[in-house]
Write an enzyme that holds these catalytic residues in place. Sequence first.
Site, PDB file in Angstrom:
ATOM      1  N   GLU A 390       0.833  -1.209   0.000  1.00 53.41           N
ATOM      2  CA  GLU A 390       0.000   0.000   0.000  1.00 53.41           C
ATOM      3  C   GLU A 390       0.871   1.264   0.000  1.00 53.41           C
ATOM      4  O   GLU A 390       0.561   2.237  -0.682  1.00 53.41           O
ATOM      5  CB  GLU A 390      -0.928  -0.032   1.213  1.00 53.41           C
ATOM      6  CG  GLU A 390      -1.990   1.048   1.240  1.00 53.41           C
ATOM      7  CD  GLU A 390      -3.151   0.793   0.266  1.00 53.41           C
ATOM      8  OE1 GLU A 390      -3.116  -0.180  -0.506  1.00 53.41           O
ATOM      9  OE2 GLU A 390      -4.094   1.609   0.279  1.00 53.41           O
ATOM     10  N   THR A 513     -13.212   5.737 -12.691  1.00 53.14           N
ATOM     11  CA  THR A 513     -12.125   5.353 -11.789  1.00 53.14           C
ATOM     12  C   THR A 513     -12.393   3.989 -11.161  1.00 53.14           C
ATOM     13  O   THR A 513     -11.524   3.388 -10.555  1.00 53.14           O
ATOM     14  CB  THR A 513     -11.888   6.446 -10.724  1.00 53.14           C
ATOM     15  OG1 THR A 513     -10.674   6.169 -10.054  1.00 53.14           O
ATOM     16  CG2 THR A 513     -13.032   6.531  -9.741  1.00 53.14           C
TER      17      THR A 513
END
Length: 810
Positions: A390, A513
């Site tokens: 991440e 998105t």
Amino acid sequence: MVIRLTARCTQLILALCCILGFCVSESPYNSSFTPDHIRYLKNETTLLFQHAWRSYMTHGFPFDEVRPITCEPYGPDYKDYTNTVRNDAMANISSTLLDNIDTLIIMEQWDDLEFALRYLKENQVDFFNQDAIVQVFETTIRFLGGLLSAHLILTDVIKKDIHLPPSYNRFKQIGENYDGFLLDMAYDLGLRLIPSYKTKTNIPFPRINLKTGLRNVPPNLQKDACTSGVTTPVLEFTLLSRLTGDFQFEYYTQQSFWKIWTSKSALNLMPMSIDPFENKWKDTITGIGASIDSFYEYAAKGAIIFDDDAMWSVFHTSYKALLTHSAQVNHGTMIFPNVGTEDGVIFSDWIDSLGAFWSGLQVLTGHLSHAIQTHIVYLKIWDYFDSIPERWIYAHHNRNKRKKFKADDSIALEWYPLRPEFIESTYYLYRATKDPMYLHIGERILTLFQTKYKAECGFSGIQNIKTGERQNRMETFVMGETLKYLYLLFDDENRVFLHKPELMSSKNWVFSTEAHPLWFHKGLRSGGQNSQFNAYAANLIPDDIADEQFTPEIFRNTTVRQPIMYDIPGHESISHVGKKDPFGDQFDACEMSPLVKSKTGFLESSYYDWPNLFGADFAFSKSLIKPSYANKTNLDDSYIELSRDFFDKFTTFDTQLMSQRMPTTTSYEVFWGDVKDSGFAEVSELTFNGQNETESIILPGDLWVPALQGLRIKVEELTLGSIDSRNLVITKEHILQVQGEVDEDSTIKMVTDTTLRIHRVNGVEVKQGAIVWTLPFQPSPRDRSEIGITKEGRVVIQGKVVENLIVWYG
Ligand SMILES: *[C@@H]1O[C@H](CO)[C@@H](O)[C@H](O)[C@H]1NC(C)=O
Ligand SMILES: *[C@@H]1O[C@H](CO)[C@@H](O)[C@H](O)[C@H]1NC(C)=O
Ligand SMILES: *[C@@H]1O[C@H](CO)[C@@H](O)[C@H](O)[C@H]1NC(C)=O
Ligand SMILES: *[C@@H]1O[C@H](CO)[C@@H](O)[C@H](O)[C@H]1NC(C)=O
Ligand SMILES: *[C@@H]1O[C@H](CO)[C@@H](O)[C@H](O)[C@H]1NC(C)=O
Ligand SMILES: *[C@@H]1O[C@H](CO)[C@@H](O)[C@H](O)[C@H]1NC(C)=O
């Protein structure tokens, strides 16, 4: 006279130390990427999707998700409203199904599609009337976007007069039976979400209760809105307004978008978090990753869908500011770490997993070389972790040479929930370049889904990359984005309707998105020619809302700060050469693929010709380390670009894997003038305009920088004996040649063993051999020992001559 420096050294190239490893491949096709092989990969992706979908339908549905390891249904945490990780995108609304209606169409799962549509139609009344607090942003991109996309696909793709393959007969039939109820549901959801935008400040609250609205949402869940969250819904909501004729969605979200854009910093950078109660920025940091990523994405995509120049100017201005202040270009790689919005100073030593989407956006907006350079960094991360942490730390400041770094040292946030961004960008790059390397990357990811990520009931990501611990969650985007982009990557024969020009080329469509295809054209506008929508919009819009006249005038402030024109004598003194904006072309045209250059006529990969293919391995060597539980050898098959099979098949020409020596010079950035003005001085590209070219000392690529103020400059310090970034050894002769004759009157004490070279000026690359020209200047008495000019016109800074910054005497 100006002496141009030429590359004198012979190309001293060292063979790469990594030796190619054999790769053991499960597939019967062995990286051949023949049409059969690619069809096989596409088939395999469909099988993965079916595994996930059936797991969800059997063990999860009608709840939001299925837990892949324990095969249980998963939904909101009704006991703990602060559990936002769980609650933000779940609301007891069959989320996985809602986010995947278009995926079912793309993958041609007609029975499942019919079931999903029937289920939604039967339950549409009160479907969203759930006492659950959701995040407006997630709910918009996943579910509102999913409904709008499915509605568009079912009503505006199949045309009577277009011949389609028989496999699309069911698609046609389902479309004919569809009555538009998904738009109805989208409208209902939109009405439940829009109150979050009707705030005193025009800054929306991030969360809302789908049943009760803003009431009952605890204020501590509302304090922190992020730039993505505030600005992104503008695209889905504007589309919802255009399709239904109810203007309020467009009105409120555009208001917020433009209000927040107007409050950008003097460097044209937008911070990332804002307090909607106070209408105050909560930080002065920007970047391209979490909290702000889709702001840029939707400025560009909004411009495409709605043919909107104002939105394009927002993207253009932002990208230029990011190139100036955030982009770090090293050894053929490009990363965009976070920077201060007020001072442009690099703030973070990490980059986000979410930032992997950026190269896809670079492709879409025509910046193909940048896209390849950005993507390659994430490719290397993938090589080492089989995933992307991440947050990954790219720079270690520990100067202790003996410190042995471990994988853990470069993992700042340790999870990988099967995010789509890297495969999304790989798909864009393949469509733009057709280089088989991108298929090869896709094949590796496919293999990981078949082996490592597959769980009993779906696919399970990684909770902790440091230990390999798994996650008992499959978010809706795993099917809706990750597997969708993988499938589309393998649709090399353009069998999916999205890839068929006869169906889609008249539509200015984009992937949202959340990977939902969306588009708009005048034929869809309520009140336009399409009677179905007319009738539909008329029935749908309740009188009280239709009567309420929203003013369509939204203040869209596209004014941006202009370059500073410093008052310098002789500013216009370049008479016989032209000037152009070095960024100009970048936003007007798409760059041709720098990879396609088949020399033999056979399908081959030019990836190995990419300079510095291994630059990232060196540049980030302290951060690219395999976790202890993973294979550490070069001979396993995880180093994607080092697979023997692929290399043998796709480099038909005589290529040896080479790597330049890595530079031993140091590079750093300096601000000239006031930091607040950096990036705002004029930087032009000089163009020759019609005079006798052979006599000109101006060559293509030369830059014009009238003043040494308002500049952010990247310089390399070239010390005697070092290897520079162009793979040359810095010799005494080189330094003497650059320094020229030393002026005896000069008050500057010349440094004898070091010169400087400029690589970037305000985000503009200074190409090899190019010169940056500036006007003559008189240093103030205070600066006379700091800055000067050599007899040959080169600028000297603190005794170090800058080899490519030269004074223009006309
Ligand atoms: C695939 O490649 C490996 C190594 O090059 C080889 O041993 C194997 O026979 C190949 N398999 C097929 C099906 O071509
Ligand atoms: C793909 O799968 C279908 C059945 O699902 C099968 O008929 C077809 O032969 C497969 N194609 C390839 C290339 O494996
Ligand atoms: C979830 O939704 C279903 C269908 O609307 C409803 O029957 C059920 O009560 C809901 N569950 C909760 C906890 O609200
Ligand atoms: C428009 O934006 C510019 C640049 O951000 C700013 O200086 C100006 O004040 C804004 N105008 C209005 C009316 O808000
Ligand atoms: C390590 O590599 C070997 C050989 O490629 C393979 O058999 C083994 O499964 C790999 N182990 C892991 C943990 O990936
Ligand atoms: C340009 O300059 C070169 C060198 O001075 C000369 O040989 C050539 O004839 C000139 N060409 C023209 C078109 O004037």
